[in-house]
Each structure stands twice: as C-alpha cells, then as structure tokens.
Design a protein around this motif. Structure first.
Motif, PDB file in Angstrom:
ATOM      1  N   ASP A  34       0.858  -1.239  -0.047  1.00 44.41           N
ATOM      2  CA  ASP A  34      -0.001   0.031   0.085  1.00 44.41           C
ATOM      3  C   ASP A  34       1.008   1.239  -0.085  1.00 44.41           C
ATOM      4  O   ASP A  34       0.475   2.333  -0.610  1.00 44.41           O
ATOM      5  CB  ASP A  34      -0.977   0.134   1.379  1.00 44.41           C
ATOM      6  N   LEU A  35       2.143   1.260   0.756  1.00 44.38           N
ATOM      7  CA  LEU A  35       2.941   2.229   0.734  1.00 44.38           C
ATOM      8  C   LEU A  35       4.468   1.979   0.655  1.00 44.38           C
ATOM      9  O   LEU A  35       4.851   0.941   1.219  1.00 44.38           O
ATOM     10  CB  LEU A  35       2.780   2.839   2.103  1.00 44.38           C
ATOM     11  N   VAL A  36       5.091   2.522  -0.226  1.00 44.21           N
ATOM     12  CA  VAL A  36       6.473   2.369  -0.316  1.00 44.21           C
ATOM     13  C   VAL A  36       7.293   3.532   0.183  1.00 44.21           C
ATOM     14  O   VAL A  36       6.805   4.774  -0.064  1.00 44.21           O
ATOM     15  CB  VAL A  36       6.925   2.099  -1.743  1.00 44.21           C
ATOM     16  N   VAL A  37       8.427   3.302   0.764  1.00 45.32           N
ATOM     17  CA  VAL A  37       9.179   4.238   1.383  1.00 45.32           C
ATOM     18  C   VAL A  37      10.760   4.191   0.930  1.00 45.32           C
ATOM     19  O   VAL A  37      11.244   2.996   1.061  1.00 45.32           O
ATOM     20  CB  VAL A  37       9.178   4.368   2.865  1.00 45.32           C
ATOM     21  N   LEU A  38      11.129   5.404   0.504  1.00 47.11           N
ATOM     22  CA  LEU A  38      12.607   5.177   0.310  1.00 47.11           C
ATOM     23  C   LEU A  38      13.329   6.306   1.266  1.00 47.11           C
ATOM     24  O   LEU A  38      12.776   7.116   2.094  1.00 47.11           O
ATOM     25  CB  LEU A  38      12.882   6.017  -1.306  1.00 47.11           C
ATOM     26  N   PRO A  39      14.768   6.039   1.056  1.00 42.08           N
ATOM     27  CA  PRO A  39      15.788   6.745   2.200  1.00 42.08           C
ATOM     28  C   PRO A  39      15.746   8.361   1.735  1.00 42.08           C
ATOM     29  O   PRO A  39      15.368   8.646   0.592  1.00 42.08           O
ATOM     30  CB  PRO A  39      16.787   5.825   2.221  1.00 42.08           C
ATOM     31  N   ARG A 135      -2.741  12.758   4.251  1.00 36.06           N
ATOM     32  CA  ARG A 135      -3.718  11.746   4.706  1.00 36.06           C
ATOM     33  C   ARG A 135      -3.977  10.465   3.502  1.00 36.06           C
ATOM     34  O   ARG A 135      -4.271  10.837   2.344  1.00 36.06           O
ATOM     35  CB  ARG A 135      -5.049  12.385   4.730  1.00 36.06           C
ATOM     36  N   LEU A 136      -3.825   9.283   4.039  1.00 32.35           N
ATOM     37  CA  LEU A 136      -3.966   8.134   3.239  1.00 32.35           C
ATOM     38  C   LEU A 136      -5.510   7.450   3.677  1.00 32.35           C
ATOM     39  O   LEU A 136      -5.858   7.890   4.765  1.00 32.35           O
ATOM     40  CB  LEU A 136      -3.011   7.128   3.493  1.00 32.35           C
ATOM     41  N   PRO A 137      -5.939   6.451   2.809  1.00 25.63           N
ATOM     42  CA  PRO A 137      -7.213   5.976   3.270  1.00 25.63           C
ATOM     43  C   PRO A 137      -6.941   5.295   4.686  1.00 25.63           C
ATOM     44  O   PRO A 137      -8.038   5.348   5.422  1.00 25.63           O
ATOM     45  CB  PRO A 137      -7.321   5.171   2.024  1.00 25.63           C
ATOM     46  N   GLU A 138      -5.834   4.494   4.827  1.00 31.34           N
ATOM     47  CA  GLU A 138      -5.792   4.102   5.957  1.00 31.34           C
ATOM     48  C   GLU A 138      -5.385   4.835   7.232  1.00 31.34           C
ATOM     49  O   GLU A 138      -5.441   4.262   8.448  1.00 31.34           O
ATOM     50  CB  GLU A 138      -4.946   2.487   5.728  1.00 31.34           C
ATOM     51  N   THR A 139      -4.587   5.623   7.139  1.00 28.12           N
ATOM     52  CA  THR A 139      -3.762   6.422   8.333  1.00 28.12           C
ATOM     53  C   THR A 139      -3.274   7.728   7.631  1.00 28.12           C
ATOM     54  O   THR A 139      -3.413   8.252   6.423  1.00 28.12           O
ATOM     55  CB  THR A 139      -2.510   5.620   8.574  1.00 28.12           C
ATOM     56  N   VAL A 140      -2.907   8.580   8.815  1.00 25.22           N
ATOM     57  CA  VAL A 140      -2.309   9.876   8.281  1.00 25.22           C
ATOM     58  C   VAL A 140      -0.788   9.693   8.561  1.00 25.22           C
ATOM     59  O   VAL A 140      -0.359   9.489   9.814  1.00 25.22           O
ATOM     60  CB  VAL A 140      -2.905  10.968   9.155  1.00 25.22           C
ATOM     61  N   LEU A 141       0.032  10.185   7.701  1.00 25.09           N
ATOM     62  CA  LEU A 141       1.254   9.940   7.677  1.00 25.09           C
ATOM     63  C   LEU A 141       1.733  11.491   8.181  1.00 25.09           C
ATOM     64  O   LEU A 141       1.374  12.476   7.716  1.00 25.09           O
ATOM     65  CB  LEU A 141       2.149   9.860   6.401  1.00 25.09           C
ATOM     66  N   GLY A 162      -2.587  15.530  13.319  1.00 22.76           N
ATOM     67  CA  GLY A 162      -3.309  14.178  13.206  1.00 22.76           C
ATOM     68  C   GLY A 162      -2.495  12.961  12.821  1.00 22.76           C
ATOM     69  O   GLY A 162      -3.070  11.956  12.392  1.00 22.76           O
ATOM     70  N   ALA A 163      -1.319  12.975  12.782  1.00 26.17           N
ATOM     71  CA  ALA A 163      -0.527  11.769  12.393  1.00 26.17           C
ATOM     72  C   ALA A 163      -0.477  10.778  13.122  1.00 26.17           C
ATOM     73  O   ALA A 163      -0.283  10.754  14.470  1.00 26.17           O
ATOM     74  CB  ALA A 163       1.122  12.277  12.316  1.00 26.17           C
ATOM     75  N   GLU A 164      -0.549   9.627  12.559  1.00 27.54           N
ATOM     76  CA  GLU A 164      -0.935   8.274  13.367  1.00 27.54           C
ATOM     77  C   GLU A 164       0.392   7.133  13.046  1.00 27.54           C
ATOM     78  O   GLU A 164       0.828   6.291  13.682  1.00 27.54           O
ATOM     79  CB  GLU A 164      -1.957   7.611  12.945  1.00 27.54           C
ATOM     80  N   THR A 165       1.031   7.643  11.679  1.00 26.95           N
ATOM     81  CA  THR A 165       2.304   6.864  11.274  1.00 26.95           C
ATOM     82  C   THR A 165       3.356   7.979  11.030  1.00 26.95           C
ATOM     83  O   THR A 165       3.065   8.857  10.037  1.00 26.95           O
ATOM     84  CB  THR A 165       1.789   6.107   9.815  1.00 26.95           C
ATOM     85  N   LEU A 166       4.339   7.810  11.432  1.00 25.38           N
ATOM     86  CA  LEU A 166       5.567   8.724  11.389  1.00 25.38           C
ATOM     87  C   LEU A 166       6.614   8.042  10.340  1.00 25.38           C
ATOM     88  O   LEU A 166       7.147   6.904  10.727  1.00 25.38           O
ATOM     89  CB  LEU A 166       6.082   9.149  12.741  1.00 25.38           C
ATOM     90  N   VAL A 167       6.817   8.706   9.354  1.00 25.06           N
ATOM     91  CA  VAL A 167       7.950   8.202   8.172  1.00 25.06           C
ATOM     92  C   VAL A 167       9.073   8.964   8.432  1.00 25.06           C
ATOM     93  O   VAL A 167       9.126  10.299   8.193  1.00 25.06           O
ATOM     94  CB  VAL A 167       7.087   8.353   6.876  1.00 25.06           C
ATOM     95  N   VAL A 168      10.238   8.202   8.496  1.00 22.82           N
ATOM     96  CA  VAL A 168      11.483   8.988   8.774  1.00 22.82           C
ATOM     97  C   VAL A 168      12.498   8.413   7.561  1.00 22.82           C
ATOM     98  O   VAL A 168      12.869   7.186   7.505  1.00 22.82           O
ATOM     99  CB  VAL A 168      12.048   8.757   9.979  1.00 22.82           C
TER     100      VAL A 168
END
Length: 264
Positions: A34-39, A135-141, A162-168
């Motif tokens: 659903d989500l892909v993360v790069l550095p 805002r994603l359908p499942e969570t807020v980044l 509103g963040a629920e998922t923290l992306v670093v």
C-alpha cells in the motif's frame, strides 16, 4: 496495511541516472504494498556534500518524473525519499516527495533540521519551515527526515496535526546506529504512533551507512528490522492500533502545554 521500506545502497561508482532507473524498478516491484518508502538523498548520498550543487534539481525534475511514474505503475502511495532541491531563487533544500497511487504529487517536505553544525548540509542547504502530514485511506502520515529524529517537538507537532504513522527517511551513519534504533523507538512510544524509518545502505563519501531500517509499533516494539545491506523490508501492520493504544493508555491527554513559556 502493507508497507515496503526500500533500503537502497548508495555507493560510489554508480551514476545518479543509473540509480534512479534502478530504484524506479524496485518501486514497480512493490505493487502488492500500500505504501513504499525510500531513504534520504538516495540519488546523491546524504554525506556527498560535493555533489549537492551539481546534482540539485527542481522539485518537478527527473527524480520527480521517474518516481511519479513508478508510483503510478505500481499503484502505490510512495514516499520517494528526498532529493537535493534547487528552488527558483537558487537555494538548495533537502526535500522529500510523496506521490499518490495515480502518480500525482501528494506532498513535499523541506527538511527542517539540517545536520552538520557549521559544515555540510547545515551550511549548504536552506531550512524548511513547515510540518507536513499526508492523509492516506488507512492512516495519516507525518513526514520527517533523518536528523529531525533527534527533535521530539517536531514529531509532537505532527501528532497534533493528526499523524498516526511517522515516516522517517534517512541517510544515517553506521557509527551512530545505536541512536537510530533508540530514537525511532522513543518517537513511537512517546507519540503512540507507528514509526517507519527507512535508511540507506552502502558507503558514500567514505561514510559507511547504518542500514537497519525498521518499523516500530505504538508500544515501541520493533515489528521488523533490516540488516546492513540493500534490502526490501516489508511489514503488514494495522493502523487502527494507534487509536486503540491511545484510548487504552491515554498518556497524550495528560500533556501539560505551555511549559516553555516564561512565567510572570
């Protein structure tokens, strides 16, 4: 929800164009996510200071175009890591890009805390001044970059938005890898949020990278962790856990605000 963290190896000897094509192919391979993360700064390397100016590009430059198409081809939300951005006035920024599954730009974030003290990124790049959530359908980044991880007030600000998922996204050096893991877990516990921390592998500008990307749940438990080399770290997690954790253990409700203000 399924997230894939692409722990890209940034090594000397591979051109930016070649790495850009290779990483785009890696993103396309993650169509089941659903989500892909790069550095951070995976095109140049976070410590390759001499390359920042020569490889800087506008926000809608070649990396933007390649990552937008890769996100669309895979049908995934893509946090495309960060690039050395050259703004219209010539200022450089460490800028993260986020794309929707249709390849449309969803957000960009200019790194607020620049590393290097009186050298490197701290003097070569401008500082961002805005917190960014998506805002994603499942969570807020909530979006952060590398050295930001050392500043808890930034993450608390993201939670307040509103963040629920923290992306670093990070290019974290191997010699401080213990801090990387410790701080990622701390940010998850204190904010009762998931942390998706994606770092680079390899060695660039003679600085060995930590690797060891990780996904941490709201209780600080490490759900998955990569090794030191290039790797795709994929994990399934339930974003609803955040609301449940905050309800069962409502520590955030006990915050005392305004302690940094002078008392009369």
């Amino acid at each position: 929800m399924r997230a894939s963290l692409l722990q890209v190896a940034v090594n000397e000897g591979e051109s930016v164009d070649s790495r850009r094509r290779r990483v785009a192919a890696m993103v396309r391979d993650q169509a089941a996510a659903d989500l892909v993360v790069l550095p951070e700064l995976w095109t140049t390397g976070a410590f390759a200071y001499d390359a920042f100016d020569s490889e800087a590009e506008p926000v809608e430059g070649p990396t933007f175009e390649a990552m937008a198409k890769a996100a669309s081809d895979a049908g995934v939300w893509l946090h495309a890591g960060s690039i050395p951005e050259r703004a219209p006035d010539g200022t450089l920024y460490n800028t993260s890009l986020v794309f929707s599954p249709s390849g449309e730009p969803a957000a960009s974030y200019r790194k607020i805390h620049r590393f290097g003290f009186d050298q490197g990124e701290a003097v070569l790049m401008g500082a961002g001044d805005a917190l960014v959530t998506v805002r994603l359908p499942e969570t807020v980044l909530g979006v952060a970059t590398c050295y930001d991880l050392r500043f808890p007030e930034l993450f608390r600000g993201l939670v307040d938005r509103g963040a629920e998922t923290l992306v670093v996204a990070a290019g974290w050096p191997e010699r401080r890898r213990a801090h990387w893991t410790l701080l990622a877990r701390a940010r998850a516990v204190e904010n009762q949020a998931f942390v998706l921390a994606c770092a680079t592998a390899g060695t660039h500008a003679s600085v060995p990278q930590a690797g060891h990307s990780l996904v941490v749940d709201p209780w600080g438990e490490v759900l998955a962790e990569a090794g030191p080399d290039e790797e795709v770290l994929t994990v399934d997690f339930d974003p609803a856990t955040v609301a449940g954790t905050r309800e069962r253990f409502p520590a955030l409700k006990d915050r005392v605000l305004g302690l940094d203000r002078p008392r009369r």
